[in-house]
Design a protein around this motif. Structure first.
Motif, PDB file in Angstrom:
ATOM      1  N   PHE A 407       0.837  -1.183   0.000  1.00  0.00           N
ATOM      2  CA  PHE A 407       0.000   0.000   0.000  1.00  0.00           C
ATOM      3  C   PHE A 407       0.881   1.246   0.000  1.00  0.00           C
ATOM      4  CE2 PHE A 407      -1.918  -3.536   2.153  1.00  0.00           C
ATOM      5  CZ  PHE A 407      -3.139  -3.652   1.513  1.00  0.00           C
ATOM      6  N   VAL A 408       0.302   2.344  -0.453  1.00  0.00           N
ATOM      7  CA  VAL A 408       1.023   3.612  -0.492  1.00  0.00           C
ATOM      8  C   VAL A 408       0.168   4.636   0.227  1.00  0.00           C
ATOM      9  CG1 VAL A 408       1.797   5.450  -2.016  1.00  0.00           C
ATOM     10  CG2 VAL A 408       2.251   3.075  -2.613  1.00  0.00           C
ATOM     11  N   ASP A 409       0.783   5.431   1.077  1.00  0.00           N
ATOM     12  CA  ASP A 409      -0.010   6.398   1.825  1.00  0.00           C
ATOM     13  C   ASP A 409       0.015   7.762   1.142  1.00  0.00           C
ATOM     14  OD1 ASP A 409       2.335   7.626   2.447  1.00  0.00           O
ATOM     15  OD2 ASP A 409       2.254   7.170   4.605  1.00  0.00           O
ATOM     16  N   GLU A 410      -0.549   8.744   1.810  1.00  0.00           N
ATOM     17  CA  GLU A 410      -0.715  10.075   1.240  1.00  0.00           C
ATOM     18  C   GLU A 410       0.612  10.683   0.798  1.00  0.00           C
ATOM     19  OE1 GLU A 410      -4.004  13.385   2.513  1.00  0.00           O
ATOM     20  OE2 GLU A 410      -3.041  12.112   3.992  1.00  0.00           O
ATOM     21  N   ALA A 411       1.659  10.397   1.556  1.00  0.00           N
ATOM     22  CA  ALA A 411       2.978  10.947   1.245  1.00  0.00           C
ATOM     23  C   ALA A 411       3.730  10.047   0.271  1.00  0.00           C
ATOM     24  CB  ALA A 411       3.783  11.109   2.539  1.00  0.00           C
ATOM     25  N   SER A 412       3.002   9.155  -0.404  1.00  0.00           N
ATOM     26  CA  SER A 412       3.587   8.213  -1.360  1.00  0.00           C
ATOM     27  C   SER A 412       4.607   7.288  -0.721  1.00  0.00           C
ATOM     28  CB  SER A 412       4.256   8.959  -2.535  1.00  0.00           C
ATOM     29  OG  SER A 412       3.302   9.715  -3.196  1.00  0.00           O
TER      30      SER A 412
END
Lengths: 472, 541
Positions: A407-412
């Motif tokens: 998975f990748v979060d908001e901050a990539s």
């Protein structure tokens, strides 16, 4: 007419970088009849049966062995040994990609080769030009790979408007099933108090059969509502902001015991189904409500529920999907022995009753039943995967090849899956020669309404037992 | 057809699908117990094999997504050798079996014995109390007897005998009760009081307060909430006289039939402090199941479990030398063999599903002998009598002999007697008789101690679908077509060419593709062996 191509390349792509050309690029050249890459052996798990024939419970492919006979044609010993050294460095490495296009062919097949032996090197005594013949026995992944097929698609969230299924429109390439690689956004953040974000928890079903295995949605409006009584009042309520279908059966009152919520009938191909109820059990305005057990009985009634699920109450009366369990439908249908050899009643009629077992104060909504194929008799393949994205993730990657989720979060920033966030482990796959269907269901307790459809990016590498034909 | 199994490894850093890295997967289940073990070979260089202790293995059927096996990492078995290279031969123990052996601690639920009653206060030389028999004649019942030396005494003479079971076990007192009798015709000056103390005998509460009479009293119950607060840990009997007087041969009082109950936990793991629940002199198998799991096994979901109600009263369950939940259930099921327990799949709430279930006498699985079958039926397992040994409430060695006519033995004029040992933790005459009957139930006929191999999908009457061999769950009955019926307690009467067995274990080997189900082998025997290993250092013989 193109000539034979056999190259060590840097990866699977249309225009890979050639690291070492094994044919027609002096000094290396494939001998006549010098390339053999037979389909890998199939290992079977079988038992000595007392009936005729073997019982095969499972099977898997062994490694592929690619045999290549090479001539090292050079006019100087030095150049010959250099070419051999270049070859040794690849053969002894952890792995490399071999690309082959047969003479006259147009489509490359890629083999992922593991560390392998040089089977033989033959010298020709007395020659100073370094002429040698070399035999390689390369160990490789069981299947040859074709160029990746990728694209985007969209899966609806609402079985009332287009379904939760995607039927693969194009013929799936390859000889054998190919695992899918999928990614999708996890970008909806639910308002405070509305449970987890939409898209965080999803159930994936991938099926392949002669015909599309579609889910069957039976809304309450297609059923007969049960009657009030025993302290429980059943009514039909409308609220387009709350219900996917715009209405639901409401259960209100106080009752301890079992009540018929609705009864109905539908038609299903024989096989296993996962039964989901669109259900809300709530404590709004009623204090704490004990959990409700939801049951589905099938005709003939009277011998216990087919499936049941205990549903914890939530603080919202918006229905969500409740996994009620796995059932063989129609009830007790004999196991088909395969295609036209099946013998028995062919009726696909399924009559059912939905019951709620309550233990006191009741405030609940029932919107309908969803039947998701999970191994139909006619299906050749069925897989289930449940995945829950970490709460701050924005993009989910499901990799059926590497059998991993990330998975990748908001901050990539990449995020690992949480403990126990992947279940079922039947990574979605595509089966050539069959109608492939991908179903996806949001398992979030309280999704936004209406649920947006889910945009998906997919990719798969077609897999071949031998070599890739021109177009598929 | 691919075999359709996937394996997930849950470590502290997250979960990983290791299906593509493993070989030689074997997994199985037992009854009682549930998922029992997972064995596999993880082929990964040891330099990158970071296998944390207590990691969890979960085996899925990838077609349905159902969990079909699982366990807690027991042994990472990292090995390097010439033939298999660098591998980890992983063994995992099913969560039910593992969790019930995590905590070994002194534990009791009900104690009808006198062993634990000790004197904790006494204020005159003339007053004493001991375990023995009342000076009454014609009465061999054990009692705690208070007596005064003959002669005058001043006011406020008293002696306190206490049962410290809850304090010793780190538990709370749920209730206690006793009956009493006296040599005095009627005395309102002499009192016999129930008292509930805190650990260390600081403050106490009077829970019952009777004068003495020379007839056996009704049972006097003291229960939590109604008679004392929930934090009390010591039950006591206090003989007391506030006035001065003269003692003679009749100045004695006896406490009979004491019963001390520990405060149990609810399935929600909260203290169960409803007074009426402790106005009794017995507990039931399901009480023991709920409490021992709620207390010792936080990973098992007792709150949402299916728990059937047992009806056989149990009157002595006390393990002051320490026991684990598996030992509790083993001893309990030895008396009430109609039940089984199991821990199954990991649920969404992060806990494992458990069940405490009465044995179903209906057939669940329809099997055939096509995949292989064996049926040794040892006649050495047939008995018509059993001697149940143990220590009785007053510490004496005791035994109960249970006999039952056995048609097989009668035919050949034999009598066969077995001896089983209950120790003192669970022994009472009632319990011994129950255990003896449970034993004879299992030894009426030679057991079908064989196996059946299942290599095809079979019909499951409970799930109402064809299940794969590895989905078969032990603890249920199966009908095996193709076997001549034998006389057995589980068989149907009619000779229909089929025989019914109870499946006691299922072991699936992916190399063979076959599930081997053990049949009818007395279930408790297997588990007893495992439990005995785990408890051999902690349990009194």
């Amino acid at each position: 007419m193109s000539t034979e191509q056999l190259q060590i390349v840097d990866g699977v792509s249309e225009t890979p970088t050639v690291l070492l050309d094994l044919h027609n690029s002096a000094p290396l050249c494939v001998a006549q009849n010098g390339f053999s890459s037979p389909p890998p052996a199939l290992r079977e798990s079988a038992s000595a049966a007392l009936g005729d024939g073997d019982i095969v419970t499972g099977s898997s492919y062994a490694d592929r062995v690619v045999t290549i006979n090479l001539h090292v044609l050079s006019d100087a010993q030095g150049a010959s040994l250099e070419a051999l050294q270049a070859l040794h460095r690849f053969v002894d490495s952890a792995g490399f990609w071999l690309r082959r296009v047969p003479a006259g062919g147009s489509s490359p097949t890629f083999y992922r080769v593991k560390r392998s032996p040089m089977a033989a090197i033959n010298e020709y005594n007395g020659r100073d030009d370094g002429l040698r013949t070399v035999q390689l026995d390369l160990r490789a992944d069981p299947f040859g790979y074709g160029l990746p097929v990728s694209g985007t698609l969209s899966i609806g969230a609402d079985p009332t408007s287009g379904g939760i299924s995607y039927v693969w429109p194009d013929e799936v390439q390859g000889d054998v099933p190919a695992p899918l690689q999928l990614s999708h956004p996890v970008d909806y953040v639910a308002p405070v108090g509305y449970g987890p974000s939409y898209g965080r928890e999803r159930a994936w079903f991938s099926t392949a059969a002669a015909d599309a295995c579609q889910v069957t949605w039976v809304p309450h409006s297609a059923m007969t509502r049960g009657s009030s009584g025993g302290g429980l009042t059943l009514s039909t309520v409308s609220d387009s902001g709350r219900f996917m279908t715009g209405s639901a059966i409401r259960l209100a009152g106080t009752k301890t015991g079992e009540s018929t919520v609705a009864s109905g009938a539908t038609s299903l191909a024989a096989g296993n189904y996962r039964v989901y109820g669109r259900i809300a059990s709530s404590d709004i305005g009623a204090g704490v409500v004990p959990p409700i057990t939801w049951r589905m009985y099938c005709y003939p009634y009277g011998d216990g529920p087919m499936v049941e699920a205990k549903h914890e109450t939530s603080d919202q009366l918006i229905p969500g999907w409740v996994d009620m369990g796995l059932a063989r439908l129609p009830k007790g249908a004999p196991l088909a022995t395969g295609g036209s050899m099946a013998w028995g009643a062919s009726s696909e009629a399924v009559a059912f009753q939905v019951e709620a077992v309550t233990a006191g104060v009741v405030a609940a909504h029932f919107e309908g039943l969803l039947f998701v194929p999970a191994g139909l008799d006619a299906a050749s393949s069925s897989r289930y995967l449940g995945a829950r994205a970490p709460s701050s993730s924005r993009v989910a990657y499901l990799d059926g090849v590497g059998q991993a989720a990330s998975f990748v979060d908001e901050a990539s920033m990449p995020m690992p899956p949480e403990v126990a966030s992947i279940e079922g482990l039947g990574w979605p796959a595509l089966v050539p020669g069959q109608v492939n269907t991908l179903h996806s269901l949001s398992r979030d307790t309280v999704p936004e309404l209406p649920e947006p459809s889910l945009p998906l990016t997919f990719r798969y590498f077609p897999r071949y037992l031998y070599a890739r034909p021109a177009l598929s | 057809m691919s075999i359709g199994l996937g394996v997930r490894l849950d470590g502290p850093d997250g979960s990983a699908d290791i299906s593509g890295l493993i070989g030689g997967l074997k997994f199985g289940s037992v009854a009682p117990g549930g998922f029992a073990s997972v064995e596999l070979t993880l082929s990964r260089p040891l330099s990158t094999s970071d296998l944390h202790p207590f990691s969890r293995l979960v085996v899925f059927d990838t077609e349905t997504g159902r969990q079909v096996g699982g366990g807690r990492l027991l042994e990472p078995g990292k090995t390097v050798d010439a033939s298999s290279g660098q591998v980890a031969q992983i063994t995992a123990l099913g969560e039910g079996l593992a969790a019930t052996q995590d905590v070994t601690a002194p534990y009791f639920l009900i104690d009808l014995g006198f062993d634990q009653w000790v004197q904790i206060d006494r204020n005159r030389k003339a007053i004493s109390a001991s375990s023995g028999q009342a000076p009454k004649g014609g009465n061999n019942n054990d009692a705690l007897v208070m007596q005064m030396e003959n002669g005058g005494f001043s006011a406020n003479v008293g002696i306190i005998m206490a049962h410290r079971g809850p304090a010793l076990c780190g538990m709370q007192l749920g209730g206690f009760s006793f009956r009493h009798d006296s040599g005095m015709v009627a005395s309102s000056a002499w009192r016999i009081r129930g008292r509930a103390y805190s650990t260390g005998y600081g403050s106490s509460q009077i829970t019952t307060d009777d004068g003495l009479t020379n007839t056996m009293s009704a049972r006097r119950y003291s229960s939590v909430t109604r008679d004392f607060t929930a934090s009390r840990t010591v039950a006591a009997v206090h003989w007391f006289n506030g006035s001065s007087g003269t003692a003679d041969d009749n100045t004695w009082s006896a406490m009979y039939y004491p019963c001390v109950l520990a405060q149990r936990l609810t399935p929600q793991r909260d203290p169960y402090v409803t007074a009426s629940a402790y106005d009794v002199t017995e507990v039931y198998a399901h009480d023991a199941f709920i409490d021992s799991l709620a207390r010792f096994c936080p990973s098992l979901d007792i709150e949402n479990a299916r728990i059937d109600t047992a009806t056989l009263p149990l009157q002595q369950l006390a393990w002051y030398d320490g026991v684990n939940a598996m030992g509790v259930m083993e001893d309990v099921l030895a008396q009430d063999a109609a039940f089984t327990w199991a821990a199954w799949e990991l649920q969404d709430n992060g806990l494992h599903a458990v069940e405490f279930r009465e044995h179903d006498t209906d057939v669940r699985y329809e099997l055939t002998v096509d995949g292989g079958f064996s049926q040794p039926a040892p006649s050495t397992e047939v008995y018509d009598a059993v001697v149940v040994r143990g220590k009785s409430q007053n510490g004496r060695d005791n035994s109960v002999t249970v006999t039952r006519a056995n048609a097989l033995l009668d035919e050949v004029g034999l009598h066969r007697t077995a001896t089983i040992d209950m120790g003192s933790e669970t022994y009472s005459t009632t319990a011994a008789t129950q255990a003896g009957n449970a034993f004879l139930d299992e030894h009426v006929n030679p057991p079908n101690a064989g196996t059946v191999n299942v290599a095809q999908r079979v019909w499951d009457h409970v799930e109402r679908r064809y299940v794969k061999p590895f989905e078969i769950r032990p603890g249920w009955n199966a009908r095996v077509f193709g076997v001549q019926p034998k006389r057995d307690t589980l068989n149907s009467g009619a000779q229909d060419g089929s025989t019914i067995f109870r499946i006691v274990s299922m072991n699936f080997d992916t190399n063979e593709g076959v599930a081997v189900c053990e049949l009818d082998t007395p279930e408790l025997t297997q588990m007893r062996a495992i439990a005995r290993l785990a408890r051999s250092r902690t349990r009194r013989a």
